[in-house]
Design a protein around this motif. Structure first.
Motif, PDB file in Angstrom:
ATOM      1  N   ALA A  20       0.833  -1.208   0.000  1.00 37.84           N
ATOM      2  CA  ALA A  20       0.000   0.000   0.000  1.00 37.84           C
ATOM      3  C   ALA A  20       0.867   1.257   0.000  1.00 37.84           C
ATOM      4  CB  ALA A  20      -0.931  -0.002   1.207  1.00 37.84           C
ATOM      5  N   VAL A  21       1.957   1.229   0.734  1.00 35.78           N
ATOM      6  CA  VAL A  21       2.861   2.379   0.757  1.00 35.78           C
ATOM      7  C   VAL A  21       3.519   2.567  -0.607  1.00 35.78           C
ATOM      8  CG1 VAL A  21       5.011   3.255   1.747  1.00 35.78           C
ATOM      9  CG2 VAL A  21       3.248   2.318   3.241  1.00 35.78           C
ATOM     10  N   VAL A  22       3.947   1.472  -1.220  1.00 34.98           N
ATOM     11  CA  VAL A  22       4.583   1.568  -2.539  1.00 34.98           C
ATOM     12  C   VAL A  22       3.582   2.089  -3.565  1.00 34.98           C
ATOM     13  CG1 VAL A  22       5.589   0.205  -4.428  1.00 34.98           C
ATOM     14  CG2 VAL A  22       6.318  -0.185  -2.061  1.00 34.98           C
ATOM     15  N   VAL A  23       2.367   1.559  -3.562  1.00 36.00           N
ATOM     16  CA  VAL A  23       1.339   2.023  -4.497  1.00 36.00           C
ATOM     17  C   VAL A  23       1.012   3.491  -4.232  1.00 36.00           C
ATOM     18  CG1 VAL A  23      -1.086   1.742  -5.152  1.00 36.00           C
ATOM     19  CG2 VAL A  23       0.388  -0.253  -4.934  1.00 36.00           C
ATOM     20  N   GLY A  24       0.948   3.860  -2.972  1.00 38.31           N
ATOM     21  CA  GLY A  24       0.694   5.260  -2.634  1.00 38.31           C
ATOM     22  C   GLY A  24       1.774   6.173  -3.174  1.00 38.31           C
ATOM     23  N   TYR A  25       3.014   5.736  -3.089  1.00 35.53           N
ATOM     24  CA  TYR A  25       4.114   6.554  -3.620  1.00 35.53           C
ATOM     25  C   TYR A  25       4.038   6.657  -5.140  1.00 35.53           C
ATOM     26  CZ  TYR A  25       8.702   8.383  -4.630  1.00 35.53           C
ATOM     27  OH  TYR A  25       9.733   9.154  -5.088  1.00 35.53           O
ATOM     28  N   LEU A  26       3.747   5.546  -5.785  1.00 37.12           N
ATOM     29  CA  LEU A  26       3.688   5.557  -7.245  1.00 37.12           C
ATOM     30  C   LEU A  26       2.513   6.385  -7.773  1.00 37.12           C
ATOM     31  CD1 LEU A  26       4.595   1.848  -8.049  1.00 37.12           C
ATOM     32  CD2 LEU A  26       6.056   3.868  -8.274  1.00 37.12           C
ATOM     33  N   LEU A  27       1.409   6.380  -7.064  1.00 33.90           N
ATOM     34  CA  LEU A  27       0.221   7.099  -7.530  1.00 33.90           C
ATOM     35  C   LEU A  27       0.196   8.565  -7.118  1.00 33.90           C
ATOM     36  CD1 LEU A  27      -2.594   4.465  -7.008  1.00 33.90           C
ATOM     37  CD2 LEU A  27      -1.425   5.089  -9.111  1.00 33.90           C
ATOM     38  N   GLY A  28       0.616   8.867  -5.912  1.00 34.00           N
ATOM     39  CA  GLY A  28       0.416  10.231  -5.449  1.00 34.00           C
ATOM     40  C   GLY A  28       1.607  10.896  -4.814  1.00 34.00           C
ATOM     41  N   GLY A  29       2.694  10.216  -4.711  1.00 30.53           N
ATOM     42  CA  GLY A  29       3.871  10.827  -4.131  1.00 30.53           C
ATOM     43  C   GLY A  29       3.886  10.749  -2.612  1.00 30.53           C
ATOM     44  N   PRO A  30       4.740  11.544  -2.007  1.00 34.25           N
ATOM     45  CA  PRO A  30       4.947  11.479  -0.548  1.00 34.25           C
ATOM     46  C   PRO A  30       3.696  11.776   0.279  1.00 34.25           C
ATOM     47  CG  PRO A  30       6.705  12.715  -1.607  1.00 34.25           C
ATOM     48  CD  PRO A  30       5.683  12.435  -2.656  1.00 34.25           C
ATOM     49  N   ARG A  31       2.844  12.651  -0.195  1.00 31.29           N
ATOM     50  CA  ARG A  31       1.642  12.970   0.600  1.00 31.29           C
ATOM     51  C   ARG A  31       0.735  11.762   0.744  1.00 31.29           C
ATOM     52  NH1 ARG A  31      -0.401  19.071  -0.591  1.00 31.29           N
ATOM     53  NH2 ARG A  31       1.608  20.043  -0.180  1.00 31.29           N
TER      54      ARG A  31
END
Length: 93
Positions: A20-31
């Motif tokens: 989930a963290v990796v997908v979050g980074y790929l989709l929306g960046g650090p925020r």
């Protein structure tokens, strides 16, 4: 058997959280990573709170704050009272 099941689900949740963290980074960046991490932390805290609430001692109605609610606590209270009274006897001499 219960330990294996717990370890399995713990591993599944850890891998899912990492993904989930990796997908979050790929989709929306650090925020989005911060948001996903915050939600994960809140879910873990809620789970731990529920688990410890179940294991906590239940105080029966009508007991005061000084009353022992189980045998272990009653014995501990008696030992503490014995120490305090022994200390008073020494000081009164």
């Amino acid at each position: 058997m219960a330990i294996r099941r717990t370890q399995f689900w713990g591993t599944v949740l850890a891998v899912a959280a990492a993904l989930a963290v990796v997908v979050g980074y790929l989709l929306g960046g650090p925020r989005l990573v911060w948001g996903v991490s915050a939600v994960e932390v809140l879910l873990v805290m809620a789970h731990v709170a529920v688990r410890f609430q179940v294991k906590a001692h239940v105080r029966w109605a009508g007991e005061g704050p000084e009353a022992a609610h189980c045998e272990r606590c009653r014995r501990a209270r008696e030992r503490l009272d014995a120490r305090v009274s022994a200390g008073r006897a020494v000081r009164d001499q």
